[in-house]
Write an enzyme that holds these catalytic residues in place. Sequence first.
Site, short mmCIF file in Angstrom:
data_model
loop_
_atom_site.label_atom_id
_atom_site.label_comp_id
_atom_site.label_asym_id
_atom_site.label_seq_id
_atom_site.Cartn_x
_atom_site.Cartn_y
_atom_site.Cartn_z
N CYS A 71 0.98 -1.15 -0.01
CA CYS A 71 0.09 0.15 0.04
C CYS A 71 0.83 1.21 0.07
O CYS A 71 1.59 1.30 0.96
CB CYS A 71 -0.98 -0.18 1.21
SG CYS A 71 -2.01 1.56 1.39
N ASN A 73 0.17 4.64 -0.23
CA ASN A 73 -0.04 5.67 1.03
C ASN A 73 0.22 5.17 2.17
O ASN A 73 0.43 5.95 3.25
CB ASN A 73 -1.48 6.29 0.74
CG ASN A 73 -1.63 7.01 -0.56
OD1 ASN A 73 -0.97 8.00 -0.82
ND2 ASN A 73 -2.85 6.63 -1.36
N ARG A 212 -9.52 -2.26 -4.96
CA ARG A 212 -9.93 -3.60 -4.77
C ARG A 212 -10.00 -3.79 -3.20
O ARG A 212 -8.98 -3.12 -2.58
CB ARG A 212 -8.87 -4.58 -5.16
CG ARG A 212 -8.83 -5.80 -4.78
CD ARG A 212 -8.03 -7.03 -5.35
NE ARG A 212 -6.55 -6.47 -4.91
CZ ARG A 212 -5.37 -7.09 -5.25
NH1 ARG A 212 -5.55 -8.46 -5.91
NH2 ARG A 212 -4.20 -6.92 -4.98
N CYS A 220 -4.86 6.53 -4.17
CA CYS A 220 -4.25 5.25 -4.22
C CYS A 220 -2.74 5.27 -4.55
O CYS A 220 -2.45 5.68 -5.67
CB CYS A 220 -4.68 4.30 -4.92
SG CYS A 220 -4.03 2.53 -5.13
N1 LIG Z 1 -6.49 -1.91 -2.35
C1 LIG Z 1 -5.14 -2.18 -2.68
C2 LIG Z 1 -4.16 -2.26 -1.43
C3 LIG Z 1 -4.08 -0.56 -1.00
C4 LIG Z 1 -3.57 0.23 -2.15
C5 LIG Z 1 -3.64 1.84 -1.75
N2 LIG Z 1 -4.34 2.24 -0.69
C6 LIG Z 1 -2.27 2.39 -1.74
O1 LIG Z 1 -2.00 3.30 -1.49
O2 LIG Z 1 -1.42 1.80 -2.67
C7 LIG Z 1 -5.17 -3.96 -3.28
O3 LIG Z 1 -5.98 -4.59 -2.63
O4 LIG Z 1 -4.22 -4.17 -3.93
#
Ligand SMILES: N[C@H](CCC[C@H](N)C(=O)O)C(=O)O
Length: 275
Positions: A71, A73, A212, A220
Amino acid sequence: MHFEKYQGTGNDFIIFNGLENKIEDRETLARKVCHRRFGIGADGMMIVENSNIADVRMDFFNSDGTVAPMCGNGIRCFAKYVFDNKIVELEDFTVETLAGVMNVNLSIEGGLTRFVTINMGKPEFETSKEDVSIEANRIINKKLTFDEEPYFISVITMGTLHSVVFVDDLKSIDVNRQGKTIESAPIFPKKINVNFAEVMDNENIKVVTYERGAGQTLSCGTGAAATAVVSALVKGTGNDINVHVLGGKLQIKQLQKEVYMTGPAELICRGMYNF
Ligand SMILES: N[C@H](CCC[C@H](N)C(=O)O)C(=O)O
């Protein structure tokens, strides 16, 4: 249990210290604490753990409780948490994630972390057939149809699995409906993050992400990085650009095939979670 809530360009997270608390049933905990009414409310949850291969380990969960490998962020907020709480007393250190060991560099003002730069490693266009059906493997700006609507889509792993769709006008996109359609398409058996992007100029792009496991978010980090990589390839934008997200701005720099993201990390509050 003590928690701290952080945000990075509007993507918000709850962080617990696994070094102080034995935290079990984590996916249930993530769903509960991230709930905007019955919990504290956040897009995701991180737990601090010791690592044998890095200075510290970050375990990440989406707000629906699913585990994600990385992730962007979140790791900036995580880095601020571990430094400001003196768990790691270095301004340059490493964080173990399921996507590998990430290098972080803190920008400190008045003894506290304000900005964080992450080396997110190399983007990957090759995907496994567990994640992406064969017809969508290694696609870059390919025309595919979802729910009878055509999209020019790219699939890329930047810490976690992303799709990138360029449009002429982001305002024309119903992010929740169209993002959900792509996120849950059968060709993505484990689902996928969906980034809708619009090029502003050679150094600026706009991105809105349907994540997702979390739905539409204000930002994101891995999605911004993934989109910047595809934008350079497909739209000819620069290797050092600003990605404008709903919650702010991220700087994405590509250097010798590695991708660096710089952005803010802010403590919102700390408290005791009753569970
Ligand atoms: N929802 C993403 C993870 C969080 C990514 C996002 N919050 C970021 O800042 O990169 C996944 O299931 O692959």
